[in-house]
Design a protein around this motif. Structure first.
Motif, PDB file in Angstrom:
ATOM      1  N   ALA A  44       0.838  -1.206   0.000  1.00  0.00           N
ATOM      2  CA  ALA A  44       0.000   0.000   0.000  1.00  0.00           C
ATOM      3  C   ALA A  44       0.870   1.254   0.000  1.00  0.00           C
ATOM      4  CB  ALA A  44      -0.940  -0.004   1.211  1.00  0.00           C
ATOM      5  N   GLU A  45       1.986   1.224   0.719  1.00  0.00           N
ATOM      6  CA  GLU A  45       2.910   2.372   0.745  1.00  0.00           C
ATOM      7  C   GLU A  45       3.463   2.655  -0.657  1.00  0.00           C
ATOM      8  OE1 GLU A  45       3.593   4.358   3.268  1.00  0.00           O
ATOM      9  OE2 GLU A  45       3.339   3.235   5.124  1.00  0.00           O
ATOM     10  N   PHE A  46       3.865   1.601  -1.369  1.00  0.00           N
ATOM     11  CA  PHE A  46       4.372   1.766  -2.732  1.00  0.00           C
ATOM     12  C   PHE A  46       3.277   2.292  -3.661  1.00  0.00           C
ATOM     13  CE2 PHE A  46       7.817  -1.043  -1.370  1.00  0.00           C
ATOM     14  CZ  PHE A  46       8.901  -0.538  -2.062  1.00  0.00           C
ATOM     15  N   HIS A  47       2.083   1.734  -3.543  1.00  0.00           N
ATOM     16  CA  HIS A  47       0.971   2.169  -4.399  1.00  0.00           C
ATOM     17  C   HIS A  47       0.607   3.636  -4.145  1.00  0.00           C
ATOM     18  CE1 HIS A  47      -0.236  -1.376  -6.699  1.00  0.00           C
ATOM     19  NE2 HIS A  47       0.194  -2.075  -5.654  1.00  0.00           N
ATOM     20  N   ALA A  48       0.754   4.094  -2.909  1.00  0.00           N
ATOM     21  CA  ALA A  48       0.486   5.510  -2.603  1.00  0.00           C
ATOM     22  C   ALA A  48       1.444   6.407  -3.382  1.00  0.00           C
ATOM     23  CB  ALA A  48       0.610   5.755  -1.100  1.00  0.00           C
ATOM     24  N   VAL A  49       2.715   6.027  -3.469  1.00  0.00           N
ATOM     25  CA  VAL A  49       3.694   6.808  -4.228  1.00  0.00           C
ATOM     26  C   VAL A  49       3.339   6.799  -5.713  1.00  0.00           C
ATOM     27  CG1 VAL A  49       6.120   6.939  -4.954  1.00  0.00           C
ATOM     28  CG2 VAL A  49       5.553   6.493  -2.546  1.00  0.00           C
ATOM     29  N   SER A  83      15.588  -3.664  -5.232  1.00  0.00           N
ATOM     30  CA  SER A  83      14.863  -4.472  -4.259  1.00  0.00           C
ATOM     31  C   SER A  83      15.058  -5.943  -4.588  1.00  0.00           C
ATOM     32  CB  SER A  83      13.365  -4.149  -4.270  1.00  0.00           C
ATOM     33  OG  SER A  83      12.690  -4.984  -3.360  1.00  0.00           O
ATOM     34  N   LYS A  84      15.342  -6.732  -3.559  1.00  0.00           N
ATOM     35  CA  LYS A  84      15.410  -8.189  -3.727  1.00  0.00           C
ATOM     36  C   LYS A  84      14.017  -8.794  -3.673  1.00  0.00           C
ATOM     37  CE  LYS A  84      19.010  -8.719  -0.625  1.00  0.00           C
ATOM     38  NZ  LYS A  84      19.793  -9.492   0.317  1.00  0.00           N
ATOM     39  N   ASN A  85      13.064  -8.033  -3.143  1.00  0.00           N
ATOM     40  CA  ASN A  85      11.706  -8.524  -2.942  1.00  0.00           C
ATOM     41  C   ASN A  85      10.955  -8.559  -4.277  1.00  0.00           C
ATOM     42  OD1 ASN A  85       8.821  -8.459  -2.411  1.00  0.00           O
ATOM     43  ND2 ASN A  85       9.355  -8.128  -0.274  1.00  0.00           N
ATOM     44  N   PRO A  90       8.171  -4.911  -9.342  1.00  0.00           N
ATOM     45  CA  PRO A  90       7.339  -4.235 -10.352  1.00  0.00           C
ATOM     46  C   PRO A  90       6.828  -2.869  -9.881  1.00  0.00           C
ATOM     47  CG  PRO A  90       6.269  -6.259  -9.565  1.00  0.00           C
ATOM     48  CD  PRO A  90       7.617  -6.181  -8.928  1.00  0.00           C
ATOM     49  N   LEU A  91       6.658  -2.699  -8.580  1.00  0.00           N
ATOM     50  CA  LEU A  91       6.221  -1.403  -8.042  1.00  0.00           C
ATOM     51  C   LEU A  91       7.346  -0.383  -8.176  1.00  0.00           C
ATOM     52  CD1 LEU A  91       4.400  -2.779  -4.875  1.00  0.00           C
ATOM     53  CD2 LEU A  91       3.372  -2.094  -7.050  1.00  0.00           C
ATOM     54  N   LEU A  92       8.576  -0.810  -7.907  1.00  0.00           N
ATOM     55  CA  LEU A  92       9.727   0.070  -8.094  1.00  0.00           C
ATOM     56  C   LEU A  92       9.863   0.456  -9.567  1.00  0.00           C
ATOM     57  CD1 LEU A  92      12.317   1.521  -7.227  1.00  0.00           C
ATOM     58  CD2 LEU A  92      13.508  -0.685  -7.406  1.00  0.00           C
ATOM     59  N   GLU A  93       9.663  -0.497 -10.461  1.00  0.00           N
ATOM     60  CA  GLU A  93       9.745  -0.202 -11.897  1.00  0.00           C
ATOM     61  C   GLU A  93       8.704   0.827 -12.317  1.00  0.00           C
ATOM     62  OE1 GLU A  93       9.606  -4.034 -13.818  1.00  0.00           O
ATOM     63  OE2 GLU A  93      11.594  -4.568 -13.042  1.00  0.00           O
TER      64      GLU A  93
END
Length: 132
Positions: A44-49, A83-85, A90-93
């Protein structure tokens, strides 16, 4: 420079989640809430960004963005661009791709108490989802 405060919240981990975005731009403030469905708190934190970048692309094209988040995982991942996760990759991308629309995008970790407005918005997004 546009100040963007983001927060994600989850009721359960994973559970119903929401994103809260609070933007300060040109002496005006903007508030956004987005129900996100079933996600972990970190997702959710990544999606907020990502949502905030999409809003800024539409409303503040070409501006310099200064993001503030109380999520160390998000800030560290974006700053290290790694990210290793497998879930976060895909969120970082997506964050990378959306950030390319701006000349500069800065990320800063802030304590939760300095991000209370975005936190309230994220929690209210969960309540919206619970009504559906």
């Amino acid at each position: 420079m546009i100040e963007v405060y983001t927060d994600g919240a989850s009721s359960g981990n994973p559970g119903k989640s929401g994103a809260g975005i609070y933007i300060k731009a040109n002496n005006t403030t903007y508030e956004y809430t987005f129900p996100l469905g079933e996600l972990s708190n970190h997702e959710a934190e990544f999606h907020a960004v990502i949502k905030a970048l999409e809003i800024c692309k539409e409303s503040f094209p070409g501006e310099i963005l200064s993001f503030r988040s109380d999520s160390k995982i998000v800030v560290d991942t974006v700053e290290k661009d790694y990210s290793k996760n497998a879930t976060f990759l895909p969120l970082l991308e997506k964050i990378r791709a959306e950030s390319n629309h701006f000349p500069y995008v800065f990320f800063k970790w802030i304590p939760s108490k300095q991000n209370s407005h975005a936190d309230k918005l994220a929690r209210s997004a969960i309540q919206i989802e619970n009504k559906d």
